[in-house]
Design a protein around this motif. Structure first.
Motif, short mmCIF file in Angstrom:
data_model
loop_
_atom_site.label_atom_id
_atom_site.label_comp_id
_atom_site.label_asym_id
_atom_site.label_seq_id
_atom_site.Cartn_x
_atom_site.Cartn_y
_atom_site.Cartn_z
N ILE A 109 -13.31 -6.92 0.27
CA ILE A 109 -12.82 -6.04 1.46
C ILE A 109 -11.87 -6.66 2.38
O ILE A 109 -10.88 -5.97 2.54
CB ILE A 109 -14.18 -5.52 2.22
CG1 ILE A 109 -14.94 -4.73 1.10
CG2 ILE A 109 -13.55 -4.43 3.23
CD1 ILE A 109 -16.30 -4.59 1.96
N PHE A 110 -12.06 -7.75 2.80
CA PHE A 110 -11.05 -8.50 3.65
C PHE A 110 -9.83 -8.75 2.97
O PHE A 110 -8.75 -8.44 3.48
CB PHE A 110 -11.58 -9.76 4.24
CG PHE A 110 -12.73 -9.93 5.14
CD1 PHE A 110 -12.71 -8.54 5.98
CD2 PHE A 110 -13.74 -10.88 5.38
CE1 PHE A 110 -14.17 -8.56 6.98
CE2 PHE A 110 -14.66 -10.39 6.18
CZ PHE A 110 -14.77 -9.52 6.99
N GLY A 111 -10.12 -9.05 1.53
CA GLY A 111 -8.73 -9.23 0.79
C GLY A 111 -8.09 -8.00 0.78
O GLY A 111 -6.71 -8.08 0.82
N ALA A 112 -8.55 -6.85 0.53
CA ALA A 112 -7.82 -5.48 0.31
C ALA A 112 -7.04 -5.13 1.59
O ALA A 112 -6.09 -4.62 1.91
CB ALA A 112 -8.87 -4.52 -0.01
N ILE A 113 -8.00 -5.56 2.84
CA ILE A 113 -7.32 -5.23 4.02
C ILE A 113 -5.98 -5.85 4.26
O ILE A 113 -4.81 -5.58 4.42
CB ILE A 113 -8.08 -5.56 5.18
CG1 ILE A 113 -9.41 -4.51 4.97
CG2 ILE A 113 -7.68 -5.58 6.65
CD1 ILE A 113 -10.38 -4.82 6.02
N VAL A 114 -6.12 -7.48 4.08
CA VAL A 114 -4.90 -8.27 4.19
C VAL A 114 -3.88 -7.92 3.32
O VAL A 114 -2.46 -7.76 3.69
CB VAL A 114 -5.40 -9.57 3.98
CG1 VAL A 114 -4.37 -10.45 3.89
CG2 VAL A 114 -6.33 -10.09 5.00
N LEU A 115 -4.17 -7.44 2.08
CA LEU A 115 -3.17 -7.08 1.05
C LEU A 115 -2.39 -5.97 1.62
O LEU A 115 -1.11 -5.79 1.38
CB LEU A 115 -3.95 -6.43 -0.25
CG LEU A 115 -3.14 -6.14 -1.45
CD1 LEU A 115 -2.08 -7.67 -1.78
CD2 LEU A 115 -4.18 -6.10 -2.55
N GLY A 116 -3.13 -4.77 2.16
CA GLY A 116 -2.48 -3.69 2.63
C GLY A 116 -1.54 -4.10 3.97
O GLY A 116 -0.29 -3.61 3.80
N LEU A 117 -1.80 -4.95 4.67
CA LEU A 117 -0.99 -5.34 6.03
C LEU A 117 0.22 -5.96 5.29
O LEU A 117 1.17 -5.93 5.87
CB LEU A 117 -1.82 -6.46 6.69
CG LEU A 117 -3.06 -5.71 7.44
CD1 LEU A 117 -3.67 -6.69 8.28
CD2 LEU A 117 -2.39 -4.43 8.43
N VAL A 118 0.04 -6.96 4.17
CA VAL A 118 1.09 -7.60 3.76
C VAL A 118 2.02 -6.67 3.22
O VAL A 118 3.33 -6.92 3.02
CB VAL A 118 0.63 -8.88 2.82
CG1 VAL A 118 1.75 -9.22 1.93
CG2 VAL A 118 -0.23 -9.92 3.29
N ALA A 119 1.54 -5.77 2.35
CA ALA A 119 2.38 -4.87 1.61
C ALA A 119 3.31 -3.99 2.64
O ALA A 119 4.78 -4.08 2.64
CB ALA A 119 1.80 -3.92 0.76
#
Length: 293
Positions: free
Chosen positions: A262-272
């Motif tokens: 879940i943390f990875g998905a959040i960071v992924l969206g922010l990076v994108a």
């Protein structure tokens, strides 16, 4: 306000938002009822047990621990990071397709008013299709595509779903931007006998930049969401979506582990979204309308 103070201010407000969420999480866990709050059969507040709501520091510590008990197991953060990179690559491919399709639709609808009346309602309606049901259909269709030596890969179905979510905000933002020049400016170009492509290049595209940049960022975030949902629906291995399902099934014995993806998905969206935001630096000369609005 110059770019540097604005950037620092944005970082500070973003950090403050994260801290507020952390305080709310721990505050509710401390003061909230262990069994949550239910009205009839409807649960309106979640449970506060360690199984349902692990402490934030337990989640952070778990990220540094091995993902399994095997001797050669990677730490959880590394497994989540590798899966996030895989999903990011697929989402990026979907975003690029969404940009091409979205800008193409916007150009078509700006050029011919009849096309806008005919296409825009269907573009809006297209976003009501549930991805959970649509993703397996796309995978099934893709598996039948064979053109010479070309063979459809499973990740292409995920990228197509990502582009499906990404193209909508890009289409709307680009269309709004292309239609934004004042009539007096359009008439001035007509007075100079500028053709359609010259007007598009020198007037409409520069005017569309303040509208297009937020649409591209939103499209990037949507592409990540679409990729994660499609990975879950199609069963694609290696991505963050698959980890979400896999680790959720282990939450009863290791609740903190389930929050890693879940943390990875959040960071992924922010990076994108942040990567697309770099375009605003390249196109800063066209952001006067956005800054003065």
């Amino acid at each position: 306000m110059t770019a540097r103070p604005r950037l620092v201010g944005g970082f500070i407000w973003g950090l403050a938002g994260v801290m507020l969420i952390a305080l709310l999480w721990e505050g509710y866990k401390f003061f909230g009822p262990a069994d949550g709050l239910s009205i009839g059969e409807l649960r309106v507040l979640p449970r506060t047990t360690d199984l349902a709501m692990p402490h934030l520091w337990d989640m952070i510590v778990r990220l540094g621990e091995p993902v399994t008990r095997a001797d050669d197991a990677l730490p959880l953060w590394a497994v989540v990071g590798l899966a996030a990179v895989t999903t990011l690559g697929i989402a990026a491919a979907g975003w690029l397709v969404g940009v091409v399709v979205g800008v193409g639709f916007a150009l078509l609808m700006q050029r011919w008013r009849l096309a806008e009346f005919g296409l825009l309602p269907w573009i809006v309606i297209s976003q009501t299709v549930p991805l959970i049901a649509f993703a397996p259909v796309v995978k099934s269709w893709g598996s039948r595509v064979e053109i010479g030596s070309f063979e459809w890969q499973d990740w292409m179905s995920v990228a197509l779903i990502a582009s499906y979510l990404a193209f909508f905000p890009i289409t709307v933002g680009a269309l709004k931007g292309l239609q934004s020049p004042d009539r007096i400016h359009v008439e001035l170009f007509e007075t100079y006998a500028s053709g359609y492509w010259s007007t598009l290049k020198r007037l409409r595209f520069p005017a569309a930049v303040p509208y297009l940049l937020p649409a591209l960022r939103l499209g990037a975030a949507n592409a990540v969401i679409g990729a994660v949902v499609a990975e879950v629906s199609t069963g694609l291995q290696g991505g963050i979506g698959r980890l979400l399902i896999q680790f959720a099934g282990q939450a009863s014995g290791d609740p903190a582990k389930a929050w890693g993806p879940i943390f990875g998905a959040i960071v992924l969206g922010l990076v994108a979204a942040g990567s697309v935001a770099l375009l605003s630096v390249i196109l800063k000369d066209y952001r006067r309308t956005e800054e003065t609005a």
